[in-house]
Scaffold this motif. Structure first.
Motif, PDB file in Angstrom:
ATOM      1  N   ALA A 245       0.828  -1.205   0.000  1.00  0.00           N
ATOM      2  CA  ALA A 245       0.000   0.000   0.000  1.00  0.00           C
ATOM      3  C   ALA A 245       0.869   1.266   0.000  1.00  0.00           C
ATOM      4  N   ARG A 246       1.961   1.254   0.730  1.00  0.00           N
ATOM      5  CA  ARG A 246       2.839   2.419   0.762  1.00  0.00           C
ATOM      6  C   ARG A 246       3.566   2.607  -0.563  1.00  0.00           C
ATOM      7  N   LEU A 247       3.984   1.496  -1.175  1.00  0.00           N
ATOM      8  CA  LEU A 247       4.657   1.619  -2.470  1.00  0.00           C
ATOM      9  C   LEU A 247       3.710   2.174  -3.533  1.00  0.00           C
ATOM     10  N   LEU A 248       2.456   1.708  -3.497  1.00  0.00           N
ATOM     11  CA  LEU A 248       1.499   2.220  -4.473  1.00  0.00           C
ATOM     12  C   LEU A 248       1.186   3.690  -4.216  1.00  0.00           C
ATOM     13  N   GLU A 249       1.133   4.089  -2.943  1.00  0.00           N
ATOM     14  CA  GLU A 249       0.892   5.500  -2.635  1.00  0.00           C
ATOM     15  C   GLU A 249       2.052   6.360  -3.117  1.00  0.00           C
ATOM     16  N   GLN A 250       3.283   5.886  -2.938  1.00  0.00           N
ATOM     17  CA  GLN A 250       4.445   6.647  -3.391  1.00  0.00           C
ATOM     18  C   GLN A 250       4.488   6.749  -4.920  1.00  0.00           C
ATOM     19  N   ALA A 251       3.965   5.731  -5.600  1.00  0.00           N
ATOM     20  CA  ALA A 251       3.939   5.761  -7.064  1.00  0.00           C
ATOM     21  C   ALA A 251       2.736   6.518  -7.610  1.00  0.00           C
ATOM     22  N   GLY A 252       1.879   7.007  -6.729  1.00  0.00           N
ATOM     23  CA  GLY A 252       0.701   7.745  -7.180  1.00  0.00           C
ATOM     24  C   GLY A 252      -0.434   6.870  -7.627  1.00  0.00           C
ATOM     25  N   LEU A 253      -0.344   5.566  -7.369  1.00  0.00           N
ATOM     26  CA  LEU A 253      -1.401   4.644  -7.787  1.00  0.00           C
ATOM     27  C   LEU A 253      -2.317   4.239  -6.627  1.00  0.00           C
ATOM     28  N   GLY A 254      -1.942   4.612  -5.419  1.00  0.00           N
ATOM     29  CA  GLY A 254      -2.740   4.254  -4.252  1.00  0.00           C
ATOM     30  C   GLY A 254      -3.178   5.482  -3.484  1.00  0.00           C
ATOM     31  N   THR A 255      -3.940   5.260  -2.458  1.00  0.00           N
ATOM     32  CA  THR A 255      -4.477   6.364  -1.655  1.00  0.00           C
ATOM     33  C   THR A 255      -3.988   6.228  -0.214  1.00  0.00           C
ATOM     34  N   ARG A 256      -4.078   7.342   0.498  1.00  0.00           N
ATOM     35  CA  ARG A 256      -3.730   7.340   1.903  1.00  0.00           C
ATOM     36  C   ARG A 256      -4.694   6.475   2.712  1.00  0.00           C
ATOM     37  N   PHE A 257      -5.914   6.404   2.239  1.00  0.00           N
ATOM     38  CA  PHE A 257      -6.919   5.596   2.923  1.00  0.00           C
ATOM     39  C   PHE A 257      -6.529   4.114   2.925  1.00  0.00           C
ATOM     40  N   SER A 258      -5.984   3.622   1.806  1.00  0.00           N
ATOM     41  CA  SER A 258      -5.543   2.221   1.736  1.00  0.00           C
ATOM     42  C   SER A 258      -4.402   1.967   2.709  1.00  0.00           C
ATOM     43  N   VAL A 259      -3.486   2.939   2.848  1.00  0.00           N
ATOM     44  CA  VAL A 259      -2.381   2.776   3.796  1.00  0.00           C
ATOM     45  C   VAL A 259      -2.909   2.705   5.228  1.00  0.00           C
ATOM     46  N   LEU A 260      -3.858   3.592   5.550  1.00  0.00           N
ATOM     47  CA  LEU A 260      -4.415   3.576   6.894  1.00  0.00           C
ATOM     48  C   LEU A 260      -5.136   2.264   7.185  1.00  0.00           C
ATOM     49  N   GLN A 261      -5.857   1.748   6.176  1.00  0.00           N
ATOM     50  CA  GLN A 261      -6.524   0.454   6.367  1.00  0.00           C
ATOM     51  C   GLN A 261      -5.507  -0.657   6.639  1.00  0.00           C
ATOM     52  N   ALA A 262      -4.392  -0.638   5.912  1.00  0.00           N
ATOM     53  CA  ALA A 262      -3.357  -1.656   6.121  1.00  0.00           C
ATOM     54  C   ALA A 262      -2.719  -1.522   7.495  1.00  0.00           C
ATOM     55  N   GLU A 263      -2.515  -0.273   7.953  1.00  0.00           N
ATOM     56  CA  GLU A 263      -1.943  -0.084   9.291  1.00  0.00           C
ATOM     57  C   GLU A 263      -2.885  -0.582  10.377  1.00  0.00           C
ATOM     58  N   VAL A 264      -4.176  -0.328  10.221  1.00  0.00           N
ATOM     59  CA  VAL A 264      -5.154  -0.818  11.201  1.00  0.00           C
ATOM     60  C   VAL A 264      -5.166  -2.341  11.219  1.00  0.00           C
ATOM     61  N   ASP A 265      -5.106  -2.942  10.047  1.00  0.00           N
ATOM     62  CA  ASP A 265      -5.109  -4.402   9.968  1.00  0.00           C
ATOM     63  C   ASP A 265      -3.852  -4.990  10.607  1.00  0.00           C
ATOM     64  N   LEU A 266      -2.695  -4.328  10.407  1.00  0.00           N
ATOM     65  CA  LEU A 266      -1.457  -4.798  11.036  1.00  0.00           C
ATOM     66  C   LEU A 266      -1.547  -4.671  12.554  1.00  0.00           C
ATOM     67  N   ALA A 267      -2.101  -3.583  13.055  1.00  0.00           N
ATOM     68  CA  ALA A 267      -2.246  -3.418  14.499  1.00  0.00           C
ATOM     69  C   ALA A 267      -3.164  -4.490  15.077  1.00  0.00           C
ATOM     70  N   ARG A 268      -4.240  -4.794  14.361  1.00  0.00           N
ATOM     71  CA  ARG A 268      -5.146  -5.840  14.836  1.00  0.00           C
ATOM     72  C   ARG A 268      -4.445  -7.198  14.845  1.00  0.00           C
ATOM     73  N   ALA A 269      -3.629  -7.475  13.837  1.00  0.00           N
ATOM     74  CA  ALA A 269      -2.892  -8.742  13.792  1.00  0.00           C
ATOM     75  C   ALA A 269      -1.895  -8.838  14.942  1.00  0.00           C
ATOM     76  N   ASN A 270      -1.247  -7.706  15.264  1.00  0.00           N
ATOM     77  CA  ASN A 270      -0.325  -7.711  16.398  1.00  0.00           C
ATOM     78  C   ASN A 270      -1.055  -7.965  17.716  1.00  0.00           C
ATOM     79  N   GLN A 271      -2.242  -7.410  17.857  1.00  0.00           N
ATOM     80  CA  GLN A 271      -3.028  -7.669  19.059  1.00  0.00           C
ATOM     81  C   GLN A 271      -3.400  -9.145  19.171  1.00  0.00           C
ATOM     82  N   ASP A 272      -3.788  -9.736  18.045  1.00  0.00           N
ATOM     83  CA  ASP A 272      -4.121 -11.163  18.051  1.00  0.00           C
ATOM     84  C   ASP A 272      -2.898 -12.002  18.408  1.00  0.00           C
ATOM     85  N   LEU A 273      -1.724 -11.603  17.932  1.00  0.00           N
ATOM     86  CA  LEU A 273      -0.502 -12.337  18.261  1.00  0.00           C
ATOM     87  C   LEU A 273      -0.189 -12.236  19.751  1.00  0.00           C
TER      88      LEU A 273
END
Length: 510
Positions: A245-273
């Motif tokens: 998501a960050r690479l696509l945002e840097q290339a102008g093909l992604g959005t900040r919203f997608s990055v935030l969604q990925a960060e939330v999902d990573l935080a949730r995965a860390n909580q589950d771990l």
């Protein structure tokens, strides 16, 4: 991922390896939350104790340092005495062996069996006569003789004062034997012998229960280990998605919203771990508690997660086998017989009884010139408690009602055993089918995640599709391992409900 040709269900160890690797076509990304190797490697390659019959290699011996201290009353009084100093992987067979040797409930059952044996020897002593003896050594001075001596001295009258004091020796030996006890003696001996048999069955029942609890705790630890591995894989997948998501945002093909969604999902995965690691530590301590190992020992599962075996007989045969094997049913029959013999003994107390008594006695006075005088007696005595206020009859009625209670408890246990056998049997079949379904779901979810990532990288998919596919894969992996663990737990439950399976010699072994 294609299913093997030999069997539609892959080994669970392969699933764990898959869970510990990120999805194909993605480089590995470091998780923001790191764990220790002790927490991240729940599966240690070891020969499984649940392998198929015919394994020529016996399990390794249990290390002696796993046994608890010799003093059961010892209470640690410093943090160093409870600090984990050694992590020991063990197999299921080793865990069962440790539990049988160390578990406090089995020790209590064995002590109760020894106590019942002593009670039997006490009852058997009624078959022998009792011998009583007593000896008296007495020296006595008579005040009247002393007064006569004083008066004789005043009047100058000669008297013989050799018997101012007397020394006597008296003795008696008595043999007493209850010739006829009206049935009380054999009733009490038989009741004590059946109490020994009941305690033998109690040792068997407790040993079987400990084996079941140990196996259950071991499977729960395996499940906790698998959940840690799956949670780690979910963290790695979420890290890869965040990187994309960050690479696509840097290339102008992604959005900040997608990055935030990925960060939330990573935080949730860390909580589950984090939660999975805590559950793993709890499962390890639960196993250590059941096995009663040392205070500084932590146990890990050395066996791979795999199907523990199959159940070879039908449901109807299983029910009948459970009726024959369960110690609880035989215990109720023995308990009923104990109450019956106790009632016989109570009623015998108001019936005529015959005693034989042999007695020998002697006496000797040292100051006289006579020899020892002795004598003997043989006595036949009839004892009959004609009226005791109804006490014996009331006690007998109490035992009759206890017999009725034992009969009702037998019927209740019989119905409960059948229900538990049927429940475990149906769960075993359902979990066996769930393994097949869960395996297919893992294959489908893996392919779905791969396509979702390709679509997202090509700009024709969304980050939400990738996140949903990751969650589906994590859930599918968890469902598969859970299905295998549930299958093994159902098999363990079925073995417990039948008991003594398959050799029917549990008491001889333990």
């Amino acid at each position: 991922m294609e299913p093997p040709e030999t069997t539609p269900v892959p080994r669970v160890s392969e699933m764990l390896k898959l869970a510990q690797e990120p999805s194909p076509s993605n480089t590995q990304q470091t998780s923001p939350q790191q764990t220790s190797p002790q927490q991240t490697s729940p599966q240690t390659p070891q020969p499984s104790s649940q392998s198929a019959p015919g394994n020529a290699y016996p399990p390794p011996p249990v290390p002696p340092y796993l046994n608890p201290g010799a003093n059961p009353l010892l209470i640690p009084n410093s943090p160093n005495q409870v600090d984990i100093g050694r992590v020991q992987p063990i197999t299921l067979e080793q865990a069962v062996e440790l539990a049988i040797n160390n578990n406090e409930e089995i020790k209590q059952a064995r002590f109760a069996l020894q106590r019942a044996g002593a009670q039997l020897r006490e009852a058997q002593s009624l078959q022998f006569p009792t011998v009583n003896t007593n000896f008296d050594f007495e020296r006595q001075s008579d005040p009247s003789i002393d007064q006569s001596r004083q008066r004789a001295n005043e009047n100058n009258v000669p008297l013989d004062f050799n018997f101012l004091a007397q020394t006597t020796n008296n003795g008696q030996i008595e043999l007493n034997y209850n010739v006829y006890s009206a049935g009380e003696r054999p009733a009490r001996i038989l009741a004590a012998r059946k109490e020994v048999n009941r305690n033998q069955l109690e040792v068997e029942r407790v040993a079987e229960e400990v084996r079941f609890n140990t196996t259950e705790a071991y499977y729960l630890l395996q499940r906790a280990d698998a959940q840690v591995a799956i949670a780690q894989a979910a963290v790695e997948d979420a890290s890869v998605s965040l990187r994309d998501a960050r690479l696509l945002e840097q290339a102008g093909l992604g959005t900040r919203f997608s990055v935030l969604q990925a960060e939330v999902d990573l935080a949730r995965a860390n909580q589950d771990l984090t939660r999975a690691i805590a559950d793993q530590r709890t499962a390890r301590r639960r196993l250590a508690q059941v096995l009663n190992v040392g205070q500084t020992i932590e146990l890990t599962a050395a066996d791979e997660i795999r199907e523990a075996g199959t159940w070879p007989i039908s449901l109807e045969q299983t029910i009948v086998q459970a009726y024959h094997n369960r110690a609880e049913l035989e215990q109720q029959i023995l308990q009923r017989e104990i109450y019956q013999q106790t009632s016989y003994a109570e009623l015998a107390s108001v019936k005529p009884q015959v005693d034989f008594i042999a007695r020998y006695l002697y006496t000797d006075t040292f100051e006289d010139r006579l020899s020892v005088a002795d004598g003997y007696a043989f006595i036949a005595r009839l004892r009959w408690l004609i009226f005791d206020g109804g006490r014996a009859e009331a006690r007998a009625r109490q035992n009759y009602r206890n017999m009725d209670i034992a009969n009702a408890e037998f019927a209740r246990l019989r119905n409960e055993i059948r229900f538990n056998v049927e429940q475990a049997y149906y769960d075993l079949i359902a979990n066996q089918e769930n393994i097949q379904t869960a395996n297919t779901n893992v294959i489908t979810a893996t392919e779905s995640l791969r396509l979702a990532r390709l679509r997202f990288q090509a700009g024709v998919g969304t980050q939400i599709d990738v996140i949903n596919s990751q969650r589906d894969l994590t859930q599918a992996r968890s469902d598969y391992l859970q299905a295998v663990i549930d299958y093994n737990r159902s098999l363990n439950q079925l073995q417990r409900q039948v008991s003594n399976w398959p050799a029917n010699n549990l008491f001889d072994k333990f």
